[in-house]
Design a protein around this motif. Structure first.
Motif, short mmCIF file in Angstrom:
data_model
loop_
_atom_site.label_atom_id
_atom_site.label_comp_id
_atom_site.label_asym_id
_atom_site.label_seq_id
_atom_site.Cartn_x
_atom_site.Cartn_y
_atom_site.Cartn_z
N THR A 1 0.85 -1.19 0.00
CA THR A 1 0.00 0.00 0.00
C THR A 1 0.89 1.24 0.00
OG1 THR A 1 -1.59 -1.25 1.33
CG2 THR A 1 -1.95 1.11 1.16
N PRO A 2 1.36 1.66 -1.18
CA PRO A 2 2.27 2.81 -1.24
C PRO A 2 1.70 4.10 -0.66
CG PRO A 2 2.25 1.64 -3.33
CD PRO A 2 1.16 1.05 -2.49
N SER A 3 0.39 4.22 -0.60
CA SER A 3 -0.22 5.46 -0.09
C SER A 3 -0.30 5.51 1.44
CB SER A 3 -1.62 5.63 -0.67
OG SER A 3 -2.45 4.54 -0.31
N ILE A 4 0.19 4.49 2.12
CA ILE A 4 0.11 4.45 3.59
C ILE A 4 0.95 5.59 4.18
CG2 ILE A 4 2.04 2.85 3.93
CD1 ILE A 4 0.35 1.57 6.17
N LYS A 5 0.42 6.18 5.23
CA LYS A 5 1.12 7.24 5.96
C LYS A 5 0.83 7.07 7.45
CE LYS A 5 2.33 9.87 2.35
NZ LYS A 5 2.82 8.91 1.42
N ILE A 6 1.82 7.38 8.27
CA ILE A 6 1.62 7.38 9.71
C ILE A 6 0.50 8.38 10.02
CG2 ILE A 6 2.71 7.86 11.96
CD1 ILE A 6 3.85 5.38 10.48
N GLY A 7 -0.43 7.98 10.88
CA GLY A 7 -1.53 8.85 11.26
C GLY A 7 -2.84 8.55 10.55
N LEU A 8 -2.78 7.89 9.38
CA LEU A 8 -4.02 7.49 8.70
C LEU A 8 -4.65 6.35 9.48
CD1 LEU A 8 -3.01 7.42 4.92
CD2 LEU A 8 -4.43 9.11 6.09
N ALA A 9 -5.96 6.21 9.38
CA ALA A 9 -6.65 5.08 9.99
C ALA A 9 -6.63 3.92 9.01
CB ALA A 9 -8.08 5.46 10.35
N CYS A 10 -6.46 2.71 9.52
CA CYS A 10 -6.38 1.55 8.63
C CYS A 10 -7.66 1.40 7.79
CB CYS A 10 -6.06 0.28 9.40
SG CYS A 10 -7.20 -0.13 10.71
N HIS A 11 -8.83 1.76 8.35
CA HIS A 11 -10.07 1.63 7.58
C HIS A 11 -10.16 2.67 6.46
CE1 HIS A 11 -11.08 4.18 11.11
NE2 HIS A 11 -11.71 4.90 10.19
N GLU A 12 -9.33 3.71 6.50
CA GLU A 12 -9.26 4.66 5.39
C GLU A 12 -8.47 4.07 4.23
OE1 GLU A 12 -9.34 8.79 8.00
OE2 GLU A 12 -7.41 7.94 7.43
N LEU A 13 -7.51 3.23 4.54
CA LEU A 13 -6.67 2.61 3.50
C LEU A 13 -7.30 1.35 2.92
CD1 LEU A 13 -3.24 2.95 5.25
CD2 LEU A 13 -3.91 4.06 3.13
N TRP A 14 -7.89 0.53 3.77
CA TRP A 14 -8.41 -0.76 3.36
C TRP A 14 -9.87 -0.92 3.80
CZ3 TRP A 14 -3.82 -1.30 6.66
CH2 TRP A 14 -2.63 -1.24 5.93
N PRO A 15 -10.78 -0.06 3.35
CA PRO A 15 -12.17 -0.13 3.85
C PRO A 15 -12.89 -1.43 3.52
CG PRO A 15 -12.03 1.37 1.99
CD PRO A 15 -10.62 0.98 2.35
N ASP A 16 -12.50 -2.06 2.43
CA ASP A 16 -13.19 -3.29 2.01
C ASP A 16 -12.75 -4.53 2.78
OD1 ASP A 16 -10.79 -2.76 0.71
OD2 ASP A 16 -11.31 -3.96 -1.04
N VAL A 17 -11.76 -4.41 3.66
CA VAL A 17 -11.32 -5.57 4.44
C VAL A 17 -11.68 -5.44 5.92
CG1 VAL A 17 -9.49 -6.19 2.83
CG2 VAL A 17 -8.96 -4.71 4.76
N CYS A 18 -12.41 -4.41 6.29
CA CYS A 18 -12.79 -4.22 7.70
C CYS A 18 -13.61 -5.40 8.22
CB CYS A 18 -13.57 -2.91 7.86
SG CYS A 18 -12.51 -1.45 7.73
N SER A 19 -14.36 -6.03 7.35
CA SER A 19 -15.17 -7.17 7.79
C SER A 19 -14.31 -8.34 8.26
CB SER A 19 -16.11 -7.62 6.68
OG SER A 19 -15.35 -8.06 5.56
N CYS A 20 -13.04 -8.38 7.87
CA CYS A 20 -12.13 -9.45 8.28
C CYS A 20 -11.23 -9.03 9.44
CB CYS A 20 -11.25 -9.85 7.11
SG CYS A 20 -12.15 -10.56 5.73
N CYS A 21 -11.40 -7.83 9.93
CA CYS A 21 -10.53 -7.31 10.99
C CYS A 21 -10.74 -8.10 12.29
CB CYS A 21 -10.82 -5.83 11.24
SG CYS A 21 -9.79 -5.12 12.55
N PRO A 22 -9.68 -8.60 12.89
CA PRO A 22 -9.82 -9.35 14.15
C PRO A 22 -9.98 -8.45 15.38
CG PRO A 22 -7.53 -9.31 13.48
CD PRO A 22 -8.31 -8.63 12.38
N LEU A 23 -9.72 -7.17 15.26
CA LEU A 23 -9.75 -6.28 16.42
C LEU A 23 -11.10 -6.21 17.12
CD1 LEU A 23 -7.93 -4.52 18.11
CD2 LEU A 23 -8.48 -2.60 16.62
N PRO A 24 -12.23 -6.14 16.40
CA PRO A 24 -13.51 -6.08 17.11
C PRO A 24 -13.80 -7.31 17.98
CG PRO A 24 -13.81 -5.42 14.83
CD PRO A 24 -12.42 -5.96 14.96
N HIS A 25 -13.09 -8.40 17.73
CA HIS A 25 -13.33 -9.64 18.45
C HIS A 25 -12.31 -9.91 19.56
CE1 HIS A 25 -16.14 -10.32 15.22
NE2 HIS A 25 -15.16 -10.12 14.36
#
Length: 90
Positions: free
Chosen positions: A39-63
């Motif tokens: 993800t070349p557009s990644i920057k410190i301070g961005l939220a991961c859901h801003e970079l990869w919104p379509d993979v939030c459903s697979c995120c283990p953090l809510p669990h």
């Protein structure tokens, strides 16, 4: 061991992407070289859901709840075919 030494070790891992986020707002605090390549557009301070919104459903953090770790499997986008995603509380 110094922080820079740890960053060099994480950057040397050619097939493993590592990024660190705040648990409360998901802002990226650190990422290794593999994540930068994926993800070349990644920057410190961005939220991961801003970079990869379509993979939030697979995120283990809510669990994670009160556990130290939570895992999920993500298929395809953006990291490759099948990827194990691990959230570890530190």
């Amino acid at each position: 061991m110094e922080t820079k030494d740890l960053e060099n070790i994480l950057d040397a891992m050619q097939t493993t992407g590592v990024y660190v986020i705040r648990e409360d707002n998901h802002r990226i605090l650190y990422h290794n070289r593999k994540i930068q390549e994926v993800t070349p557009s990644i920057k410190i301070g961005l939220a991961c859901h801003e970079l990869w919104p379509d993979v939030c459903s697979c995120c283990p953090l809510p669990h994670i709840g009160t556990k130290k770790e939570s895992r999920s499997i993500m298929y395809d986008h953006p990291f490759g075919s099948a990827v194990e995603v691990v959230a570890t509380r530190i």
